[in-house]
Design an enzyme around this catalytic site. Structure first.
Site, short mmCIF file in Angstrom:
data_model
loop_
_atom_site.label_atom_id
_atom_site.label_comp_id
_atom_site.label_asym_id
_atom_site.label_seq_id
_atom_site.Cartn_x
_atom_site.Cartn_y
_atom_site.Cartn_z
N SER A 1 167.41 -9.12 2.72
CA SER A 1 168.64 -9.51 3.39
C SER A 1 168.38 -10.59 4.42
CB SER A 1 169.28 -8.28 4.04
OG SER A 1 170.54 -8.62 4.57
N TYR B 1 178.87 -16.01 4.25
CA TYR B 1 177.48 -15.59 4.04
C TYR B 1 177.21 -14.29 4.80
CZ TYR B 1 172.37 -15.72 4.12
OH TYR B 1 171.04 -15.40 4.00
N LYS C 1 176.32 -10.78 2.85
CA LYS C 1 175.04 -10.11 3.09
C LYS C 1 175.25 -8.72 3.70
CE LYS C 1 171.97 -12.82 1.41
NZ LYS C 1 171.04 -12.37 0.38
#
Length: 113
Positions: free
Chosen positions: A75, A89, A93
């Site tokens: 991650s 993003y 994530k």
């Protein structure tokens, strides 16, 4: 990705581990004209759904692995931090982190970025 997993299993007859490390981002704040619903969707498609599809395809083979099949999730610190201009993003994530936390065959690593 599904085809890649199938080809790997066909070639080697098993799969013992999978590393989920996809990631791409588009800079932009939600108020920017180039930050669209489509750009968010594209980010989620790559950073989250591609991983989901890959795991779904690989899971039967991983569960049969004599080595105790594992999925390693890589991650980003952006998943839990407020990284300006990386909203899609960050969110994709964070979704990946949540997905990776709930299965016992997953191993989770977070990187600083």
């Amino acid at each position: 990705m599904r085809n890649a997993v199938r080809a790997t299993i066909n070639a080697y007859k098993h799969l013992d581990a999978l590393i989920l490390n996809a990631g791409a981002f588009q800079l932009g704040r939600i108020r920017d004209p180039e930050t669209t619903t489509e750009s968010w969707r594209a980010n989620f498609d790559l950073n989250f759904f591609t991983l989901l599809y890959t795991v779904q395809e690989a899971l039967p083979s991983l569960l049969k692995s004599e080595l105790g099949g594992r999925v390693i999730c890589v991650s980003s610190g952006s998943a839990v931090a407020n990284t300006p201009s990386l909203g899609a993003y960050n969110a994709s994530k964070a979704a990946m982190n949540s997905f990776c936390r709930y299965e016992s065959i997953f191993t989770f690593f977070s990187t600083k970025s």
